[in-house]
Design a protein around this motif. Sequence first.
Motif, PDB file in Angstrom:
ATOM      1  N   CYS A   1       0.796  -1.238  -0.071  1.00 41.19           N
ATOM      2  CA  CYS A   1       0.011   0.015  -0.061  1.00 41.19           C
ATOM      3  C   CYS A   1       1.000   1.392  -0.017  1.00 41.19           C
ATOM      4  O   CYS A   1       0.662   2.284  -0.702  1.00 41.19           O
ATOM      5  CB  CYS A   1      -0.905  -0.154   1.232  1.00 41.19           C
ATOM      6  N   ASN A   2       1.888   1.536   0.658  1.00 44.18           N
ATOM      7  CA  ASN A   2       2.649   2.416   1.073  1.00 44.18           C
ATOM      8  C   ASN A   2       3.554   2.864  -0.310  1.00 44.18           C
ATOM      9  O   ASN A   2       3.602   3.911  -0.706  1.00 44.18           O
ATOM     10  CB  ASN A   2       3.623   2.367   2.304  1.00 44.18           C
ATOM     11  N   VAL A   3       4.075   1.637  -0.817  1.00 49.25           N
ATOM     12  CA  VAL A   3       4.855   1.880  -1.864  1.00 49.25           C
ATOM     13  C   VAL A   3       4.437   1.845  -3.291  1.00 49.25           C
ATOM     14  O   VAL A   3       4.828   2.793  -4.067  1.00 49.25           O
ATOM     15  CB  VAL A   3       6.118   0.526  -1.970  1.00 49.25           C
ATOM     16  N   LEU A   4       3.244   1.256  -3.609  1.00 47.39           N
ATOM     17  CA  LEU A   4       2.553   1.045  -4.789  1.00 47.39           C
ATOM     18  C   LEU A   4       1.309   1.615  -4.592  1.00 47.39           C
ATOM     19  O   LEU A   4       0.841   2.003  -5.755  1.00 47.39           O
ATOM     20  CB  LEU A   4       2.443  -0.351  -5.253  1.00 47.39           C
ATOM     21  N   GLY A   5       0.803   2.007  -3.734  1.00 52.29           N
ATOM     22  CA  GLY A   5      -0.518   2.540  -3.454  1.00 52.29           C
ATOM     23  C   GLY A   5      -1.745   1.616  -3.849  1.00 52.29           C
ATOM     24  O   GLY A   5      -2.970   2.049  -4.045  1.00 52.29           O
ATOM     25  N   ARG A   6      -1.373   0.149  -3.691  1.00 53.77           N
ATOM     26  CA  ARG A   6      -2.349  -0.689  -3.662  1.00 53.77           C
ATOM     27  C   ARG A   6      -2.701  -1.241  -2.659  1.00 53.77           C
ATOM     28  O   ARG A   6      -2.089  -2.005  -1.871  1.00 53.77           O
ATOM     29  CB  ARG A   6      -1.640  -1.951  -4.627  1.00 53.77           C
ATOM     30  N   CYS A   7      -3.665  -0.613  -2.061  1.00 50.46           N
ATOM     31  CA  CYS A   7      -4.114  -0.930  -0.486  1.00 50.46           C
ATOM     32  C   CYS A   7      -5.481  -1.631  -0.585  1.00 50.46           C
ATOM     33  O   CYS A   7      -6.200  -1.612  -1.300  1.00 50.46           O
ATOM     34  CB  CYS A   7      -4.460   0.589  -0.083  1.00 50.46           C
ATOM     35  N   SER A   8      -5.364  -2.579   0.548  1.00 51.81           N
ATOM     36  CA  SER A   8      -6.857  -3.371   0.660  1.00 51.81           C
ATOM     37  C   SER A   8      -7.879  -2.591   0.858  1.00 51.81           C
ATOM     38  O   SER A   8      -7.977  -1.260   1.712  1.00 51.81           O
ATOM     39  CB  SER A   8      -6.483  -4.149   2.082  1.00 51.81           C
ATOM     40  N   SER A   9      -8.990  -3.070   0.303  1.00 55.17           N
ATOM     41  CA  SER A   9     -10.304  -2.270   0.636  1.00 55.17           C
ATOM     42  C   SER A   9     -10.918  -2.685   1.817  1.00 55.17           C
ATOM     43  O   SER A   9     -11.861  -2.058   2.345  1.00 55.17           O
ATOM     44  CB  SER A   9     -11.314  -2.522  -0.657  1.00 55.17           C
ATOM     45  N   GLU A  10     -10.510  -3.659   2.730  1.00 55.27           N
ATOM     46  CA  GLU A  10     -11.032  -4.231   3.884  1.00 55.27           C
ATOM     47  C   GLU A  10     -10.344  -3.274   5.102  1.00 55.27           C
ATOM     48  O   GLU A  10      -9.238  -2.536   5.089  1.00 55.27           O
ATOM     49  CB  GLU A  10     -10.359  -5.557   4.132  1.00 55.27           C
ATOM     50  N   VAL A  11     -11.293  -2.816   5.835  1.00 56.84           N
ATOM     51  CA  VAL A  11     -11.019  -2.268   7.106  1.00 56.84           C
ATOM     52  C   VAL A  11     -10.167  -2.895   8.062  1.00 56.84           C
ATOM     53  O   VAL A  11     -11.112  -3.691   8.745  1.00 56.84           O
ATOM     54  CB  VAL A  11     -12.213  -1.274   7.614  1.00 56.84           C
ATOM     55  N   CYS A  12      -9.293  -2.595   8.362  1.00 56.29           N
ATOM     56  CA  CYS A  12      -8.439  -3.654   9.190  1.00 56.29           C
ATOM     57  C   CYS A  12      -7.774  -2.910  10.557  1.00 56.29           C
ATOM     58  O   CYS A  12      -7.542  -1.808  10.690  1.00 56.29           O
ATOM     59  CB  CYS A  12      -6.878  -3.877   8.652  1.00 56.29           C
TER      60      CYS A  12
END
Length: 210
Positions: free
Chosen positions: A144-155
Amino acid sequence: WHAAPYTDAGVAAIIETELISYALRRDEVKTWQIMDFDNTRLDYRKRKGSVTNGQAMALSTEWCRSSLASYLDNRAGGHGGAVTGSEQDLHDVMCDYCRLSDELRGVAMHASQCDCLELSTHSETSSYSQEGDFCLKNSGHLLCNVLGRCSSEVCLLQDFECARREYDEIEVPLRGRGDECNSGGFGFAPTLTTLVFLGCICITNVFFWY
């Protein structure tokens, strides 16, 4: 656990071989810090160095981060090169040191009987930078931090595996699911001797968890 020798001989050999090249240059500042190369680099140049569980964990996290950054640079055609970097390439990255980092952090939590928040740097210490720093080193957070591909799940922060869970469930052509790592990377859990220590208490006041 943290200071004990890393006992997976196969993976240790791979790490220690990489460290020989790192000991010859200073461009990887974080690796130098983890390994205290100002004092130990000659051991690695002579092929006499060895790593602890804690060093293997910290190195695999740092090399996961740098591999993701290299993947991003390749996708952007960095340094004047052609645009490369497929989903298969990313799968290989996530199955290599990224996978190993998550597995070792999971073993550390199991061995200490602490969750990732309890193993994070305490706010009253001088090295504190953010809440849950141990938790945020899950490869899903790094993705998420490096590629901006973040989970849509609220963790929840203390749910260490949550951030990667969504990536693990995607299907990558020619590779399989995100958590199917037999075709690339290490693809197996480290065979550490940590289960001996299952009775120990949370030891964040003794060891620094990178």
